[in-house]
Design a protein around this motif. Structure first.
Motif, PDB file in Angstrom:
ATOM      1  N   ASP A 238       0.819  -1.216   0.000  1.00 24.65           N
ATOM      2  CA  ASP A 238       0.000   0.000   0.000  1.00 24.65           C
ATOM      3  C   ASP A 238       0.849   1.260   0.000  1.00 24.65           C
ATOM      4  O   ASP A 238       0.536   2.242  -0.675  1.00 24.65           O
ATOM      5  CB  ASP A 238      -0.914   0.010   1.223  1.00 24.65           C
ATOM      6  CG  ASP A 238      -2.372  -0.173   0.852  1.00 24.65           C
ATOM      7  OD1 ASP A 238      -2.672  -0.214  -0.352  1.00 24.65           O
ATOM      8  OD2 ASP A 238      -3.211  -0.271   1.759  1.00 24.65           O
ATOM      9  N   VAL A 239       1.938   1.261   0.770  1.00 25.17           N
ATOM     10  CA  VAL A 239       2.825   2.417   0.821  1.00 25.17           C
ATOM     11  C   VAL A 239       3.377   2.712  -0.569  1.00 25.17           C
ATOM     12  O   VAL A 239       3.445   3.875  -1.001  1.00 25.17           O
ATOM     13  CB  VAL A 239       3.974   2.180   1.828  1.00 25.17           C
ATOM     14  CG1 VAL A 239       5.070   3.221   1.662  1.00 25.17           C
ATOM     15  CG2 VAL A 239       3.436   2.219   3.256  1.00 25.17           C
ATOM     16  N   ALA A 240       3.765   1.655  -1.286  1.00 30.63           N
ATOM     17  CA  ALA A 240       4.267   1.825  -2.650  1.00 30.63           C
ATOM     18  C   ALA A 240       3.210   2.460  -3.544  1.00 30.63           C
ATOM     19  O   ALA A 240       3.485   3.378  -4.324  1.00 30.63           O
ATOM     20  CB  ALA A 240       4.698   0.477  -3.226  1.00 30.63           C
ATOM     21  N   GLN A 241       1.983   1.986  -3.423  1.00 24.19           N
ATOM     22  CA  GLN A 241       0.910   2.501  -4.273  1.00 24.19           C
ATOM     23  C   GLN A 241       0.538   3.933  -3.919  1.00 24.19           C
ATOM     24  O   GLN A 241       0.203   4.731  -4.798  1.00 24.19           O
ATOM     25  CB  GLN A 241      -0.313   1.588  -4.163  1.00 24.19           C
ATOM     26  CG  GLN A 241      -0.048   0.209  -4.714  1.00 24.19           C
ATOM     27  CD  GLN A 241      -1.339  -0.565  -4.927  1.00 24.19           C
ATOM     28  OE1 GLN A 241      -1.935  -0.499  -5.990  1.00 24.19           O
ATOM     29  NE2 GLN A 241      -1.758  -1.278  -3.907  1.00 24.19           N
ATOM     30  N   MET A 242       0.616   4.286  -2.635  1.00 20.91           N
ATOM     31  CA  MET A 242       0.333   5.667  -2.250  1.00 20.91           C
ATOM     32  C   MET A 242       1.342   6.623  -2.876  1.00 20.91           C
ATOM     33  O   MET A 242       0.986   7.714  -3.313  1.00 20.91           O
ATOM     34  CB  MET A 242       0.337   5.805  -0.730  1.00 20.91           C
ATOM     35  CG  MET A 242      -0.924   5.273  -0.067  1.00 20.91           C
ATOM     36  SD  MET A 242      -0.988   5.626   1.707  1.00 20.91           S
ATOM     37  CE  MET A 242       0.071   4.341   2.339  1.00 20.91           C
ATOM     38  N   ALA A 243       2.616   6.194  -2.914  1.00 20.25           N
ATOM     39  CA  ALA A 243       3.635   7.022  -3.548  1.00 20.25           C
ATOM     40  C   ALA A 243       3.362   7.169  -5.037  1.00 20.25           C
ATOM     41  O   ALA A 243       3.487   8.258  -5.608  1.00 20.25           O
ATOM     42  CB  ALA A 243       5.021   6.416  -3.314  1.00 20.25           C
ATOM     43  N   LEU A 244       2.965   6.090  -5.687  1.00 14.33           N
ATOM     44  CA  LEU A 244       2.690   6.130  -7.118  1.00 14.33           C
ATOM     45  C   LEU A 244       1.442   6.940  -7.435  1.00 14.33           C
ATOM     46  O   LEU A 244       1.354   7.595  -8.474  1.00 14.33           O
ATOM     47  CB  LEU A 244       2.520   4.703  -7.666  1.00 14.33           C
ATOM     48  CG  LEU A 244       3.763   3.822  -7.633  1.00 14.33           C
ATOM     49  CD1 LEU A 244       3.401   2.399  -8.044  1.00 14.33           C
ATOM     50  CD2 LEU A 244       4.850   4.373  -8.551  1.00 14.33           C
ATOM     51  N   TRP A 245       0.478   6.910  -6.528  1.00 10.23           N
ATOM     52  CA  TRP A 245      -0.802   7.583  -6.772  1.00 10.23           C
ATOM     53  C   TRP A 245      -0.763   9.069  -6.447  1.00 10.23           C
ATOM     54  O   TRP A 245      -1.756   9.761  -6.625  1.00 10.23           O
ATOM     55  CB  TRP A 245      -1.912   6.933  -5.945  1.00 10.23           C
ATOM     56  CG  TRP A 245      -2.702   5.888  -6.665  1.00 10.23           C
ATOM     57  CD1 TRP A 245      -2.696   4.542  -6.420  1.00 10.23           C
ATOM     58  CD2 TRP A 245      -3.637   6.072  -7.727  1.00 10.23           C
ATOM     59  NE1 TRP A 245      -3.553   3.893  -7.269  1.00 10.23           N
ATOM     60  CE2 TRP A 245      -4.150   4.805  -8.081  1.00 10.23           C
ATOM     61  CE3 TRP A 245      -4.087   7.196  -8.425  1.00 10.23           C
ATOM     62  CZ2 TRP A 245      -5.085   4.626  -9.089  1.00 10.23           C
ATOM     63  CZ3 TRP A 245      -5.022   7.007  -9.436  1.00 10.23           C
ATOM     64  CH2 TRP A 245      -5.513   5.749  -9.764  1.00 10.23           C
ATOM     65  N   SER A 246       0.360   9.592  -5.956  1.00  6.93           N
ATOM     66  CA  SER A 246       0.380  10.997  -5.532  1.00  6.93           C
ATOM     67  C   SER A 246       0.116  11.962  -6.678  1.00  6.93           C
ATOM     68  O   SER A 246      -0.264  13.109  -6.458  1.00  6.93           O
ATOM     69  CB  SER A 246       1.717  11.346  -4.861  1.00  6.93           C
ATOM     70  OG  SER A 246       2.785  11.241  -5.774  1.00  6.93           O
ATOM     71  N   ASP A 247       0.302  11.499  -7.937  1.00  4.57           N
ATOM     72  CA  ASP A 247      -0.024  12.352  -9.076  1.00  4.57           C
ATOM     73  C   ASP A 247      -1.391  12.020  -9.658  1.00  4.57           C
ATOM     74  O   ASP A 247      -1.799  12.591 -10.666  1.00  4.57           O
ATOM     75  CB  ASP A 247       1.055  12.238 -10.164  1.00  4.57           C
ATOM     76  CG  ASP A 247       1.189  10.812 -10.703  1.00  4.57           C
ATOM     77  OD1 ASP A 247       0.496   9.921 -10.182  1.00  4.57           O
ATOM     78  OD2 ASP A 247       1.992  10.601 -11.627  1.00  4.57           O
ATOM     79  N   GLY A 248      -2.111  11.081  -9.018  1.00  3.63           N
ATOM     80  CA  GLY A 248      -3.461  10.747  -9.455  1.00  3.63           C
ATOM     81  C   GLY A 248      -3.522   9.832 -10.654  1.00  3.63           C
ATOM     82  O   GLY A 248      -4.606   9.603 -11.193  1.00  3.63           O
ATOM     83  N   GLU A 249      -2.377   9.278 -11.086  1.00  2.23           N
ATOM     84  CA  GLU A 249      -2.360   8.415 -12.263  1.00  2.23           C
ATOM     85  C   GLU A 249      -1.476   7.194 -12.004  1.00  2.23           C
ATOM     86  O   GLU A 249      -0.598   7.216 -11.165  1.00  2.23           O
ATOM     87  CB  GLU A 249      -1.810   9.169 -13.482  1.00  2.23           C
ATOM     88  CG  GLU A 249      -2.609  10.400 -13.860  1.00  2.23           C
ATOM     89  CD  GLU A 249      -1.988  11.139 -15.036  1.00  2.23           C
ATOM     90  OE1 GLU A 249      -0.967  10.648 -15.544  1.00  2.23           O
ATOM     91  OE2 GLU A 249      -2.519  12.188 -15.413  1.00  2.23           O
TER      92      GLU A 249
END
Length: 397
Positions: A238-249
């Protein structure tokens, strides 16, 4: 019954009304996915592990975080020790935090001598949801909660299973989280100004380690070989995905990276059809989720801080110009930073010389307070933007 999580006695009041309504989960995976659905990980709390509705319309984000943190700890406790009462939970969770205090953590000292177990836990929760540098952060954003609050939940789970907890556990989980974040941001296709601030805000949630952006080349291989409990592995994903999702894409290369991470974390048999609750949560709450709009603490912090720092520079322009004129090397480095990446040594020089200037300008001493380092990148950005002629003149001297 109206409950105010900012007033003393709220846990006892909440427990009397809702303890029996807190969901009893049967598996680790059902517990974890329920944690995802609460929104605690993503900075927008919408659920509280309850079988029945609760009126949270009068709670602010900090109060919502307090309640969901409390119910998450209790739900985990019920998963590990089914049928135990609230009184047993309070005794065990306080014993857990007392074990931490014996390892020279300081927050237990805030307890009042005559406080009840529930009141002691209220004090603990109020402390744990805050970042270490919250004084600075709250000057620029409505709320910055501890971005790594779930580490406490993982540590509590470890304590319930093993009967012990130590500093090493916290350090290792925090280090893994920050390494995952660094790797994920390196993978991102679309770099944004918020990536560095995202790291900073996670960094400010570290309690027992210091952040380093140097990731061990063998980190993922070591991670795959380690025996890590499923809750921790799911959280790292989840932490990895939160970092990736910070730009909304999420780009194709990012999706491939996450799929590979699932295998490395030995989650491929648990997470089926990608099973990304974060995707579901984002689609449902995109308009409100802080990570994806201007209410995001990072973006809110960034925009508010820009405005505040711009005003500080304008108001102190003459004094700042005078100080800069006496530091030609700093001027050269700041101008270079607008054209290319500075080396590690150059960044150290810029930081040191800027802090020296801030010491001599009273209005800029905010940068010297704990957490003021969060604001230095913005100061570096605004000096060349707001004072371009001064830079040209200095360079011509």
């Amino acid at each position: 019954m109206r409950i105010n999580p900012s007033a003393p006695g709220w846990i006892e009041k909440f427990s009397n009304e809702y303890a029996e309504a807190i969901v009893r989960y049967e598996t680790d995976f059902s517990f974890y996915t329920a944690c995802q659905r609460t929104g605690l990980f993503y900075g927008f709390v919408v659920d509280y592990h309850l079988h029945r509705a609760i009126d949270a319309s009068h709670w602010d984000e900090e109060e919502k975080s307090k309640v969901v943190f409390f119910t998450t700890l209790f739900a985990l406790y019920q998963l590990r020790k089914p049928n135990n009462e609230m009184s047993s939970f309070l005794a065990d969770v306080l014993a857990f935090y007392s074990s931490i205090s014996r390892a020279k953590f300081s927050f237990i000292q805030h307890f009042l001598p005559e406080s009840s177990p529930a009141q002691e836990l209220e004090t603990l929760i109020a402390d744990r949801i805050q970042t270490n540098t919250n004084v600075i952060a709250k000057n620029f954003t409505h709320l910055v909660t501890n971005a790594m609050l779930f580490v406490d939940v993982l540590a509590f789970e470890h304590y319930l299973v093993s009967g012990t907890i130590d500093l090493k556990f916290f350090k290792e989980v925090e280090q893994k989280c920050m390494s995952i974040i660094s790797l994920s941001l390196q993978i991102k296709t679309n770099k944004t100004p918020y990536d560095d601030l995202l790291i900073k805000l996670f960094e400010n949630s570290l309690r027992y380690t210091k952040f380093s952006d140097e990731v061990d080349a063998h980190f993922l291989a070591q991670l795959q070989q380690e025996s890590i409990h499923v809750l921790q592995r799911l959280y790292l994903l989840d932490v990895a995905q939160m970092a990736l999702w910070s730009d909304g894409e999420k780009q194709a290369v990012e999706q491939e990276y996450v799929a590979n991470l699932i295998v490395i974390l030995n989650l491929d048999k648990i997470v089926q059809n990608t099973g990304f609750e974060i995707d579901v949560f984002v689609e449902k709450h995109r308009i409100n989720i802080p990570y994806l709009n201007e209410k995001h603490p990072v973006k809110h912090f960034y925009s508010n801080a820009q405005e505040t720092i711009a005003k500080l520079i304008i108001r102190n322009k003459n004094r700042l110009l005078k100080e800069l004129s006496e530091s030609k090397e700093l001027v050269v480095l700041l101008r270079k930073s607008t054209l290319s990446e500075l080396s590690y040594e150059e960044k150290k020089k810029v930081k040191k010389q800027l802090l020296d200037i801030c010491k001599s300008v009273p209005s800029l001493t905010i940068f010297l307070l704990p957490g003021g380092g969060l604001l230095l990148p913005l100061l570096i950005k605004f000096i060349p933007q707001l004072l371009p002629s001064a830079f040209n003149e200095n360079l011509d001297d």
